[in-house]
Design a protein around this motif. Structure first.
Motif, mmCIF file in Angstrom:
data_model
loop_
_atom_site.group_PDB
_atom_site.id
_atom_site.type_symbol
_atom_site.label_atom_id
_atom_site.label_comp_id
_atom_site.label_asym_id
_atom_site.label_seq_id
_atom_site.Cartn_x
_atom_site.Cartn_y
_atom_site.Cartn_z
ATOM 1 N N LEU A 109 0.832 -1.206 0.000
ATOM 2 C CA LEU A 109 0.000 0.000 0.000
ATOM 3 C C LEU A 109 0.869 1.260 0.000
ATOM 4 O O LEU A 109 0.600 2.218 -0.724
ATOM 5 C CB LEU A 109 -0.942 0.000 1.208
ATOM 6 C CG LEU A 109 -1.948 -1.149 1.260
ATOM 7 C CD1 LEU A 109 -2.753 -1.111 2.540
ATOM 8 C CD2 LEU A 109 -2.862 -1.120 0.038
ATOM 9 N N GLU A 110 1.929 1.238 0.796
ATOM 10 C CA GLU A 110 2.858 2.370 0.835
ATOM 11 C C GLU A 110 3.551 2.531 -0.521
ATOM 12 O O GLU A 110 3.722 3.646 -1.018
ATOM 13 C CB GLU A 110 3.906 2.127 1.933
ATOM 14 C CG GLU A 110 4.943 3.224 2.048
ATOM 15 C CD GLU A 110 6.073 2.852 3.005
ATOM 16 O OE1 GLU A 110 7.203 3.293 2.765
ATOM 17 O OE2 GLU A 110 5.824 2.124 3.988
ATOM 18 N N GLN A 113 1.109 3.922 -3.068
ATOM 19 C CA GLN A 113 0.850 5.332 -2.786
ATOM 20 C C GLN A 113 1.983 6.208 -3.322
ATOM 21 O O GLN A 113 1.743 7.237 -3.960
ATOM 22 C CB GLN A 113 0.684 5.543 -1.281
ATOM 23 C CG GLN A 113 0.347 6.976 -0.931
ATOM 24 C CD GLN A 113 0.166 7.184 0.572
ATOM 25 O OE1 GLN A 113 0.631 6.384 1.382
ATOM 26 N NE2 GLN A 113 -0.502 8.248 0.935
ATOM 27 N N LYS A 114 3.218 5.797 -3.085
ATOM 28 C CA LYS A 114 4.374 6.579 -3.547
ATOM 29 C C LYS A 114 4.386 6.652 -5.079
ATOM 30 O O LYS A 114 4.591 7.709 -5.661
ATOM 31 C CB LYS A 114 5.676 5.945 -3.030
ATOM 32 C CG LYS A 114 6.910 6.767 -3.327
ATOM 33 C CD LYS A 114 8.128 6.228 -2.596
ATOM 34 C CE LYS A 114 9.311 7.155 -2.777
ATOM 35 N NZ LYS A 114 10.466 6.779 -1.991
ATOM 36 N N SER A 116 1.804 6.272 -7.087
ATOM 37 C CA SER A 116 0.641 7.041 -7.529
ATOM 38 C C SER A 116 0.896 8.541 -7.451
ATOM 39 O O SER A 116 0.553 9.295 -8.367
ATOM 40 C CB SER A 116 -0.586 6.687 -6.696
ATOM 41 O OG SER A 116 -0.903 5.323 -6.865
ATOM 42 N N ILE A 117 1.512 8.980 -6.357
ATOM 43 C CA ILE A 117 1.820 10.403 -6.190
ATOM 44 C C ILE A 117 2.791 10.850 -7.281
ATOM 45 O O ILE A 117 2.583 11.860 -7.948
ATOM 46 C CB ILE A 117 2.397 10.693 -4.783
ATOM 47 C CG1 ILE A 117 1.301 10.495 -3.726
ATOM 48 C CG2 ILE A 117 2.995 12.095 -4.709
ATOM 49 C CD1 ILE A 117 1.827 10.440 -2.298
#
Length: 145
Positions: A109-110, A113-114, A116-117
């Motif tokens: 998930l982390e 997220q990274k 995706s950003i």
């Protein structure tokens, strides 16, 4: 999570999305991060829900049931300059950068997220697609906090 330079593959080409997904899985398997069964789970995951994320990226990863096949968290980054279609002929969804992910627990998930950003800005995806070395790819991705 650290990016491993040996899992960054530049200038690859694939005829199909399944071939591309299997390649990502094979990289994770050969590096000792997943059991071989995880590769099939990556293909199955895309069959259930496309791993194409938009902005010319795809994030192949396994099904929830395949978490037991993950030995350690890792990511393989595969550059596909000519692109690979994750859509259909009528509705193409072309990815030029693939992020193959295996995550222990909630590590993935982390990671997602990274990515995706960073990839929300299509200019960053273009920089990744044009990167000429693993060092350049790592520097680009580490520029996001």
């Amino acid at each position: 999570m650290e990016f491993q330079k040996e899992l960054i593959k530049l200038t690859q080409a694939f005829a199909t999305k399944e071939e591309a997904i299997r390649y990502c899985g094979q990289q994770l398997f050969q590096a000792g991060h997943v059991n071989e069964a995880y590769i099939e789970a990556m293909v199955q995951r895309n069959d259930e829900l496309s791993v194409y994320m938009g902005n010319f990226i795809a994030i192949p990863h396994g099904t929830d049931a395949a978490k037991k096949e993950v030995l350690s968290s890792a990511i393989t980054i595969v550059q596909v300059p000519a692109g690979v279609n994750f859509g259909t002929e009528d509705d193409p969804k072309v990815a030029t950068v693939l992020f193959g992910i295996a995550g222990l627990g909630d590590d993935h998930l982390e990671i997602i997220q990274k990515i995706s950003i960073f990839c929300a800005d299509v200019d960053n995806v273009v920089k990744l697609a044009d990167a000429s070395s693993a060092d350049e790819v790592v520097a680009l991705l580490n520029s996001v906090d």
